[in-house]
Design a protein around this motif. Sequence first.
Motif, mmCIF file in Angstrom:
data_model
loop_
_atom_site.group_PDB
_atom_site.id
_atom_site.type_symbol
_atom_site.label_atom_id
_atom_site.label_comp_id
_atom_site.label_asym_id
_atom_site.label_seq_id
_atom_site.Cartn_x
_atom_site.Cartn_y
_atom_site.Cartn_z
ATOM 1 N N MET A 1 0.822 -1.183 0.000
ATOM 2 C CA MET A 1 0.000 0.000 0.000
ATOM 3 C C MET A 1 0.875 1.260 0.000
ATOM 4 O O MET A 1 0.613 2.186 -0.734
ATOM 5 N N LYS A 2 1.920 1.260 0.837
ATOM 6 C CA LYS A 2 2.811 2.421 0.889
ATOM 7 C C LYS A 2 3.513 2.617 -0.440
ATOM 8 O O LYS A 2 3.714 3.749 -0.877
ATOM 9 N N GLN A 3 3.863 1.514 -1.098
ATOM 10 C CA GLN A 3 4.556 1.600 -2.386
ATOM 11 C C GLN A 3 3.637 2.234 -3.430
ATOM 12 O O GLN A 3 4.067 3.079 -4.212
ATOM 13 N N THR A 4 2.369 1.863 -3.436
ATOM 14 C CA THR A 4 1.409 2.422 -4.387
ATOM 15 C C THR A 4 1.236 3.917 -4.152
ATOM 16 O O THR A 4 1.227 4.706 -5.099
ATOM 17 N N ILE A 5 1.119 4.308 -2.900
ATOM 18 C CA ILE A 5 0.964 5.733 -2.576
ATOM 19 C C ILE A 5 2.206 6.508 -3.011
ATOM 20 O O ILE A 5 2.106 7.596 -3.583
ATOM 21 N N LEU A 6 3.370 5.941 -2.754
ATOM 22 C CA LEU A 6 4.616 6.593 -3.144
ATOM 23 C C LEU A 6 4.716 6.749 -4.659
ATOM 24 O O LEU A 6 5.102 7.812 -5.164
ATOM 25 N N ILE A 7 4.337 5.725 -5.409
ATOM 26 C CA ILE A 7 4.412 5.772 -6.869
ATOM 27 C C ILE A 7 3.477 6.843 -7.423
ATOM 28 O O ILE A 7 3.880 7.691 -8.225
ATOM 29 N N PHE A 8 2.213 6.818 -6.978
ATOM 30 C CA PHE A 8 1.265 7.790 -7.523
ATOM 31 C C PHE A 8 1.554 9.202 -7.031
ATOM 32 O O PHE A 8 1.317 10.178 -7.758
ATOM 33 N N GLY A 9 2.087 9.354 -5.825
ATOM 34 C CA GLY A 9 2.494 10.671 -5.358
ATOM 35 C C GLY A 9 3.632 11.228 -6.199
ATOM 36 O O GLY A 9 3.649 12.408 -6.537
ATOM 37 N N SER A 10 4.586 10.359 -6.543
ATOM 38 C CA SER A 10 5.703 10.791 -7.395
ATOM 39 C C SER A 10 5.212 11.185 -8.786
ATOM 40 O O SER A 10 5.682 12.168 -9.363
ATOM 41 N N LEU A 11 4.272 10.415 -9.319
ATOM 42 C CA LEU A 11 3.725 10.754 -10.635
ATOM 43 C C LEU A 11 2.981 12.088 -10.598
ATOM 44 O O LEU A 11 3.094 12.896 -11.521
ATOM 45 N N ALA A 12 2.222 12.314 -9.533
ATOM 46 C CA ALA A 12 1.503 13.589 -9.418
ATOM 47 C C ALA A 12 2.490 14.755 -9.312
ATOM 48 O O ALA A 12 2.278 15.815 -9.916
ATOM 49 N N ALA A 13 3.565 14.558 -8.556
ATOM 50 C CA ALA A 13 4.576 15.610 -8.441
ATOM 51 C C ALA A 13 5.249 15.872 -9.787
ATOM 52 O O ALA A 13 5.515 17.031 -10.137
ATOM 53 N N ALA A 14 5.507 14.811 -10.552
ATOM 54 C CA ALA A 14 6.122 14.983 -11.869
ATOM 55 C C ALA A 14 5.217 15.785 -12.796
ATOM 56 O O ALA A 14 5.685 16.672 -13.520
ATOM 57 N N ILE A 15 3.932 15.510 -12.782
ATOM 58 C CA ILE A 15 2.999 16.275 -13.634
ATOM 59 C C ILE A 15 2.946 17.730 -13.190
ATOM 60 O O ILE A 15 2.926 18.639 -14.019
ATOM 61 N N PHE A 16 2.911 17.955 -11.894
ATOM 62 C CA PHE A 16 2.872 19.326 -11.399
ATOM 63 C C PHE A 16 4.101 20.102 -11.869
ATOM 64 O O PHE A 16 4.000 21.244 -12.316
ATOM 65 N N ILE A 17 5.263 19.471 -11.769
ATOM 66 C CA ILE A 17 6.508 20.120 -12.210
ATOM 67 C C ILE A 17 6.461 20.402 -13.710
ATOM 68 O O ILE A 17 6.863 21.479 -14.175
ATOM 69 N N LEU A 18 5.955 19.447 -14.500
ATOM 70 C CA LEU A 18 5.865 19.661 -15.945
ATOM 71 C C LEU A 18 4.926 20.810 -16.285
ATOM 72 O O LEU A 18 5.217 21.618 -17.171
ATOM 73 N N PHE A 19 3.803 20.930 -15.590
ATOM 74 C CA PHE A 19 2.888 22.042 -15.850
ATOM 75 C C PHE A 19 3.510 23.374 -15.440
ATOM 76 O O PHE A 19 3.321 24.391 -16.114
ATOM 77 N N GLU A 20 4.239 23.388 -14.358
ATOM 78 C CA GLU A 20 4.907 24.619 -13.938
ATOM 79 C C GLU A 20 5.983 25.029 -14.944
ATOM 80 O O GLU A 20 6.149 26.206 -15.243
ATOM 81 N N LEU A 21 6.712 24.047 -15.476
ATOM 82 C CA LEU A 21 7.709 24.361 -16.495
ATOM 83 C C LEU A 21 7.044 24.912 -17.750
ATOM 84 O O LEU A 21 7.581 25.813 -18.406
ATOM 85 N N ASN A 22 5.900 24.395 -18.085
ATOM 86 C CA ASN A 22 5.165 24.890 -19.243
ATOM 87 C C ASN A 22 4.703 26.328 -19.001
ATOM 88 O O ASN A 22 4.735 27.155 -19.911
ATOM 89 N N LYS A 23 4.282 26.620 -17.773
ATOM 90 C CA LYS A 23 3.841 27.975 -17.433
ATOM 91 C C LYS A 23 4.979 28.980 -17.563
ATOM 92 O O LYS A 23 4.784 30.102 -17.981
ATOM 93 N N LEU A 24 6.164 28.548 -17.194
ATOM 94 C CA LEU A 24 7.312 29.446 -17.229
ATOM 95 C C LEU A 24 7.911 29.569 -18.620
ATOM 96 O O LEU A 24 8.904 30.265 -18.822
ATOM 97 N N SER A 25 7.332 28.894 -19.579
ATOM 98 C CA SER A 25 7.755 28.950 -20.987
ATOM 99 C C SER A 25 9.210 28.537 -21.163
ATOM 100 O O SER A 25 9.934 29.120 -21.968
ATOM 101 N N LEU A 26 9.629 27.558 -20.416
ATOM 102 C CA LEU A 26 10.983 27.062 -20.584
ATOM 103 C C LEU A 26 11.107 26.224 -21.847
ATOM 104 O O LEU A 26 12.207 25.927 -22.294
ATOM 105 N N TRP A 27 9.991 25.844 -22.398
ATOM 106 C CA TRP A 27 10.007 25.010 -23.598
ATOM 107 C C TRP A 27 10.286 25.850 -24.842
ATOM 108 O O TRP A 27 10.665 25.311 -25.872
ATOM 109 N N GLY A 28 10.052 27.136 -24.748
ATOM 110 C CA GLY A 28 10.337 28.007 -25.881
ATOM 111 C C GLY A 28 9.273 27.953 -26.968
ATOM 112 O O GLY A 28 9.475 28.468 -28.052
ATOM 113 N N LEU A 29 8.172 27.314 -26.703
ATOM 114 C CA LEU A 29 7.098 27.208 -27.689
ATOM 115 C C LEU A 29 5.905 28.026 -27.215
ATOM 116 O O LEU A 29 5.537 27.982 -26.058
ATOM 117 N N GLU A 30 5.327 28.725 -28.100
ATOM 118 C CA GLU A 30 4.143 29.505 -27.759
ATOM 119 C C GLU A 30 2.895 28.666 -28.007
ATOM 120 O O GLU A 30 2.813 27.925 -28.975
#
Length: 132
Positions: A1-30
């Motif tokens: 159970m702890k492993q499942t929570i850890l995996i999905f928590g990490s995935l949620a954090a990864a998506i949050f970071i990707l959306f924040e990077l997109n907001k900051l326009s680090l991708w260079g695409l409009e």
Amino acid sequence: MKQTILIFGSLAAAIFILFELNKLSLWGLEDSSDLFIICSGVLFILIGVLISRFMLGKPENPKFRGLNKSSLTKQEYKILLLMNDGLSNLDIAEQLYISESTVKTHVSNILSKLRAKRRTEAVKIGRDLDII
């Protein structure tokens, strides 16, 4: 159970970071939000497949669910090993210096703990669990 929570928590954090990077326009695409959502969806599918194949291992057999490998007592384990050798209750009793009725009781407990109907099935389950 702890492993499942850890995996999905990490995935949620990864998506949050990707959306924040997109907001900051680090991708260079409009106006790349559609492309970013598609890429993150594909990334999650790939991560899910990798996690299910490599980290979670093989699926559990429902017959063994809830069965602890150490649920047998030492005496029951000895008797299961002798059952594996094909010995009868009388032979087991003579070898362990106990009465035949005691062996029958232990065999009954083994069958119950391993959820087996017959001695041969208990031996097979013991082999499948790598305890004999």
